[in-house]
Design a protein around this motif. Structure first.
Motif, short mmCIF file in Angstrom:
data_model
loop_
_atom_site.label_atom_id
_atom_site.label_comp_id
_atom_site.label_asym_id
_atom_site.label_seq_id
_atom_site.Cartn_x
_atom_site.Cartn_y
_atom_site.Cartn_z
N SER A 86 0.82 -1.21 0.00
CA SER A 86 0.00 0.00 0.00
C SER A 86 0.86 1.27 0.00
O SER A 86 0.56 2.23 -0.70
CB SER A 86 -0.92 -0.03 1.21
N LYS A 87 1.93 1.27 0.79
CA LYS A 87 2.78 2.47 0.86
C LYS A 87 3.49 2.72 -0.47
O LYS A 87 3.65 3.86 -0.90
CB LYS A 87 3.82 2.33 1.98
N ASN A 133 6.27 8.28 2.22
CA ASN A 133 5.84 6.91 1.90
C ASN A 133 7.02 5.99 1.63
O ASN A 133 6.99 4.82 1.97
CB ASN A 133 4.89 6.91 0.69
N LYS A 143 -6.53 4.99 -0.16
CA LYS A 143 -5.50 4.04 0.27
C LYS A 143 -5.17 4.24 1.75
O LYS A 143 -4.97 3.30 2.51
CB LYS A 143 -4.21 4.22 -0.54
N ILE A 144 -5.09 5.51 2.16
CA ILE A 144 -4.78 5.83 3.55
C ILE A 144 -5.87 5.29 4.47
O ILE A 144 -5.59 4.67 5.50
CB ILE A 144 -4.61 7.36 3.70
N ASN A 145 -7.13 5.50 4.08
CA ASN A 145 -8.23 4.99 4.91
C ASN A 145 -8.17 3.47 5.02
O ASN A 145 -8.39 2.91 6.09
CB ASN A 145 -9.57 5.41 4.31
N GLU A 161 1.22 4.13 11.65
CA GLU A 161 -0.17 4.59 11.83
C GLU A 161 -0.20 6.09 12.09
O GLU A 161 -1.02 6.81 11.55
CB GLU A 161 -0.81 3.88 13.02
N GLN A 204 1.07 4.21 -2.79
CA GLN A 204 0.84 5.63 -2.49
C GLN A 204 2.00 6.50 -2.98
O GLN A 204 1.81 7.60 -3.48
CB GLN A 204 0.62 5.84 -0.99
N THR A 247 0.67 8.05 9.02
CA THR A 247 -0.44 7.96 8.08
C THR A 247 -1.59 8.88 8.50
O THR A 247 -2.23 9.52 7.66
CB THR A 247 -0.92 6.49 7.98
N LEU A 287 -0.64 12.32 7.48
CA LEU A 287 -0.79 12.44 6.03
C LEU A 287 -2.25 12.68 5.66
O LEU A 287 -2.58 13.52 4.83
CB LEU A 287 -0.32 11.16 5.35
N LYS A 288 -3.12 11.91 6.33
CA LYS A 288 -4.54 12.04 6.04
C LYS A 288 -5.03 13.46 6.36
O LYS A 288 -5.73 14.08 5.56
CB LYS A 288 -5.34 11.00 6.84
N ASP A 332 -5.50 1.66 4.86
CA ASP A 332 -4.39 1.35 5.77
C ASP A 332 -4.84 1.46 7.23
O ASP A 332 -4.59 0.59 8.05
CB ASP A 332 -3.22 2.33 5.57
#
Lengths: 168, 219
Positions: free
Chosen positions: A84-85, A115, B124-126, B156, A88, B159, B162-163, B128
């Motif tokens: 996933s990273k 990322n 994608k972040i969600n 986490e 991204q 991320t 980032l979100k 994760d």
């Protein structure tokens, strides 16, 4: 191959240039134009590390212990995060390529970097902590069979030659 | 009087010691310690709820047998090994892994798509936050793998930041970065937007000299 077990390394950021290491080193290994110890000359006696008032020199082994075992279940889960990273990073890179705004590009560059760091750290915990591990060697070997014409086999060959493997 | 805790760095906003109630703080108020936005704070009592939430499904791990790595993954694997060699002062080995990483990076970038947008990143972040990290944490706790738990905890938090940055960028556009600099922690990937870099990274606790500024693009 070196017969001694350890060598001195200098942390350049901590070095306060008190230069006591130069006086105590029996082989001149601590005095170099790059600031780093000359590993060819270092005999691993440890005198420089003991003399250094800044704690900038430490003794590290040539042979590292076997890296920690990872369970398959943990590795699989971390690989999902890794995937996933990396995706991204890729999306952010595509957005970066197609963006014409200076500020947006700067922001996307930070996202790409972030990322990449997350991906590196995740794969490290998923069995690729130590470059000298069996995992790393088993990753490298099959690359020599790569069918890609532009694949740099010479790099892989050199790595397999100079990088020790600490698990038989 | 209530207490609110920053999910990123753990800073506590205790209404007992503050003049302003948390709810009355402006939307652009930021964590004084790490710069995280107001939305990153949660009521302190809510913490026990989180533990209940943890009994996520106990389904077996889907066998993703020795899958082929993508070019991007190969690049990250090699740049990780390059950093590993660098830490051991193995400069030639580090350089070689870096070259290999660059080779795969170039390959991965040959595939050019232009149909992406910021939403694709947020999706994608969600995923994760809601799935990938939760499942990874559950398994790592069972296996008592604290190294894995470390990257899950750091990852986490990075991320989450980032979100919130992406969400803020979507609503406010480039004003989110007006008169501010952008930094990335070179150890954990924490992104800081602002002009007063924390003296240690709020996520991985490395001193600030490893929190690096991302320069503006020069044309």
């Amino acid at each position: 191959m070196k017969t001694q077990k350890i060598r001195a390394v200098r942390n350049l950021r901590l070095c306060s240039k008190d230069c006591l290491c130069l006086y105590v080193c029996p082989t001149g290994a601590t005095d170099t134009e790059t600031g780093q110890i000359d590993f060819q000359k270092c005999i691993g006696c440890g005198k420089c590390a003991m003399a250094c008032p800044a704690g900038a020199i430490s003794m590290v082994p040539y042979q590292y212990p076997k890296q920690q075992e990872k369970s398959n279940r943990v590795v699989q889960r971390l690989n999902t995060v890794l995937k996933s990273k990396v995706e991204q990073e890729h999306i952010a890179y595509q957005l970066y390529q197609n963006s014409s705004s200076q500020v947006e590009k700067q922001f996307l560059k930070a996202i790409i970097r972030s990322n990449r760091l997350l991906a590196e750290d995740t794969v490290r915990e998923a069995g690729y902590m130590l470059p000298q591990s069996r995992n790393t060697h088993e990753f490298l070997k099959p690359l020599l069979d790569s069918k890609e014409e532009d694949f740099p086999k010479d790099i892989v060959n050199e790595l397999l030659e100079i990088l020790e493997c600490n698990e038989s | 009087m209530k207490k609110y805790v920053c999910k990123i760095c753990g800073y506590i906003y205790d209404e007992a010691n503050e003049k302003v109630k948390f709810d009355d703080l402006p939307d652009d108020w930021k964590c004084p310690l790490c710069g995280a936005p107001k939305s990153m704070f949660q009521l302190l009592e809510e913490e026990s709820e989180n533990i209940k939430e943890k009994n996520i499904e106990n389904n077996p791990v889907v066998e993703e047998d020795m899958r082929e790595m993508t070019y991007g993954e190969l690049s990250a694997l090699c740049s990780n090994l390059s950093r590993g060699c660098e830490k051991q002062y193995l400069s030639r080995e580090s350089e070689l892994f870096k070259k290999l990483s660059d080779y795969y990076d170039k390959k991965s970038k040959e595939k050019n798509e232009d149909n992406y947008n910021i939403d694709a990143l947020i999706d994608k972040i969600n995923n994760d936050l809601e799935t990938n990290y939760k499942k990874a944490r559950e398994i790592s706790e069972k296996e008592k793998d604290r190294g894995a738990l470390r990257i899950i905890t750091w990852g986490e938090k990075v991320t989450l930041i980032l979100k919130s940055l992406l969400t803020s960028y979507q609503s406010k556009g480039e004003d989110s970065f007006k008169d501010k600099k952008i930094y990335v922690c070179d150890i954990c990937g924490f992104i800081y937007v602002g002009n007063e870099v924390p003296s240690i990274c709020p996520i991985c606790k490395v001193p600030s000299f490893k929190i690096l500024e991302i320069g503006k693009e020069v044309r």
